[in-house]
Design an enzyme around this catalytic site. Structure first.
Site, PDB file in Angstrom:
ATOM      1  N   SER A   1       4.442   2.165   8.212  1.00  0.00           N
ATOM      2  CA  SER A   1       4.123   1.087   7.266  1.00  0.00           C
ATOM      3  C   SER A   1       5.323   0.687   6.435  1.00  0.00           C
ATOM      4  O   SER A   1       6.140   1.530   6.050  1.00  0.00           O
ATOM      5  CB  SER A   1       3.032   1.534   6.295  1.00  0.00           C
ATOM      6  OG  SER A   1       1.792   1.387   6.903  1.00  0.00           O
TER       7      SER A   1
ATOM      8  N   ASP B   1       0.222  -7.506   1.555  1.00  0.00           N
ATOM      9  CA  ASP B   1       0.641  -6.091   1.492  1.00  0.00           C
ATOM     10  C   ASP B   1       2.169  -5.979   1.388  1.00  0.00           C
ATOM     11  O   ASP B   1       2.829  -5.505   2.305  1.00  0.00           O
ATOM     12  CB  ASP B   1       0.108  -5.382   2.749  1.00  0.00           C
ATOM     13  CG  ASP B   1       0.189  -3.872   2.647  1.00  0.00           C
ATOM     14  OD1 ASP B   1       0.548  -3.364   1.578  1.00  0.00           O
ATOM     15  OD2 ASP B   1      -0.109  -3.214   3.670  1.00  0.00           O
TER      16      ASP B   1
ATOM     17  N   HIS C   1       0.823  -1.217   0.000  1.00  0.00           N
ATOM     18  CA  HIS C   1       0.000   0.000   0.000  1.00  0.00           C
ATOM     19  C   HIS C   1       0.849   1.256   0.000  1.00  0.00           C
ATOM     20  O   HIS C   1       0.364   2.328  -0.328  1.00  0.00           O
ATOM     21  CB  HIS C   1      -0.998  -0.005   1.168  1.00  0.00           C
ATOM     22  CG  HIS C   1      -0.427   0.375   2.492  1.00  0.00           C
ATOM     23  ND1 HIS C   1       0.056  -0.548   3.396  1.00  0.00           N
ATOM     24  CD2 HIS C   1      -0.251   1.578   3.079  1.00  0.00           C
ATOM     25  CE1 HIS C   1       0.492   0.084   4.477  1.00  0.00           C
ATOM     26  NE2 HIS C   1       0.308   1.383   4.311  1.00  0.00           N
TER      27      HIS C   1
HETATM   28  N1  ARG Z   1      -1.087   2.029   7.478  1.00  0.00           N
HETATM   29  C1  ARG Z   1      -0.167   2.707   8.357  1.00  0.00           C
HETATM   30  C2  ARG Z   1       0.929   3.380   7.540  1.00  0.00           C
HETATM   31  O1  ARG Z   1       0.751   3.630   6.392  1.00  0.00           O
HETATM   32  C3  ARG Z   1       0.360   1.790   9.419  1.00  0.00           C
HETATM   33  C4  ARG Z   1      -0.648   1.592  10.474  1.00  0.00           C
HETATM   34  C5  ARG Z   1      -0.222   0.659  11.505  1.00  0.00           C
HETATM   35  N2  ARG Z   1      -1.194   0.712  12.546  1.00  0.00           N
HETATM   36  C6  ARG Z   1      -1.078   0.090  13.698  1.00  0.00           C
HETATM   37  N3  ARG Z   1      -1.994   0.283  14.590  1.00  0.00           N
HETATM   38  N4  ARG Z   1      -0.061  -0.675  13.957  1.00  0.00           N
HETATM   39  O2  ARG Z   1       1.905   3.879   8.044  1.00  0.00           O
END
Ligand code: ARG
Length: 251
Positions: free
Chosen positions: A215, A130, A76
């Protein structure tokens, strides 16, 4: 991109700019972490783009050097860049993103896991498989991450430049935290069918979790990168661990 899948981040940024005086930041960033050095994570990449000007070094994700010219990151993070890989960069050895330490290398291609797809859980985008591999414009001379499987590990470590709480948008320092791996049942309770144990593993607690901009970064267990930061409901919310993409199904 990751600017589109950063919609929520940008919304959060705006929201937080308005709400920060009201919300006191929970102690929990890399909720619950402490400053870390890239010397302990020499293979850790800050994945970014010069067009993501809202962040120093353009950083919006993490990644791991798996070959001298290949970086593993979250699907993503980079799926929007498939047709414009040259807009991406990988920076190594920069503890503080506002600085100029380390080295930045351009990306020449983006390969997203062929089974990558998105669903949603409440407001969160859920990434399945992902994972993505970036090809660098030149090989870098750095130690490579060793990859593995979480197996029966009960704890791990996470590292990233992301938020230190749901409301802290401004962290730019590499931080790391020790996190529990509560097991698949805990994530199934939290996320139901959105959690797929065949390609995900969960980690974290109300005290320590990954968050936005972490992420693609590593979950390390027994000295190996075993999964990458993928998604979660909020950050450090009781009962909602972070969800990580397992590497078993690497493209
Ligand atoms: N989707 C988030 C990013 O793009 C990461 C989220 C991780 N969330 C969590 N509660 N560990 O950075």
């Amino acid at each position: 991109m990751a600017l589109l899948s950063r919609r929520s981040v940008l919304t959060a940024a705006l929201g937080a700019a308005l709400a920060v005086p009201l919300a006191s930041a929970p102690a929990s960033a890399v909720v619950g972490g402490a400053p870390a050095s890239t010397t302990a994570y020499p293979w850790l990449a800050a994945v970014g783009s010069p067009i993501f000007f809202v962040r120093p070094s353009g950083q919006f994700c993490g990644g791991a050097l798996i070959k001298p010219d290949r970086v593993l990151t979250a699907g993503h993070c980079v799926s929007m860049f498939r047709s414009v890989p040259g807009l991406l960069t990988a920076t190594f050895g920069r503890d503080e993103l506002t600085g100029s330490g380390g080295e930045t290398v351009a990306v020449t291609s983006v390969r997203v896991h062929p089974r990558y797809r998105e669903t949603s859980f409440r407001d969160e985008t859920v990434g399945h498989h992902d994972l993505a591999v970036l090809t660098l414009a030149r090989p870098v001379r750095r130690p490579l991450a060793s990859l593995g499987s979480p197996g029966s590990a009960r704890t791990g470590r996470i590292a990233g430049w992301g938020f230190t709480s749901e409301n802290d948008l401004f962290n730019t320092r590499l931080r790391a935290a020790r996190v529990p791996l509560p097991g698949d049942a805990a994530c199934e309770r939290a996320y139901g069918d959105s959690f797929d144990p065949s390609d995900m593993v969960c980690a974290g607690s109300a005290a320590a979790d990954s968050c936005q901009f972490d992420s693609g970064g590593p979950l390390v267990a027994r000295g190996r990168v075993v999964a990458l930061v993928s998604w979660g409901y909020g950050c450090g919310k009781p009962g909602y661990p972070g969800v990580y993409a397992r590497l078993d199904s690497l493209p």
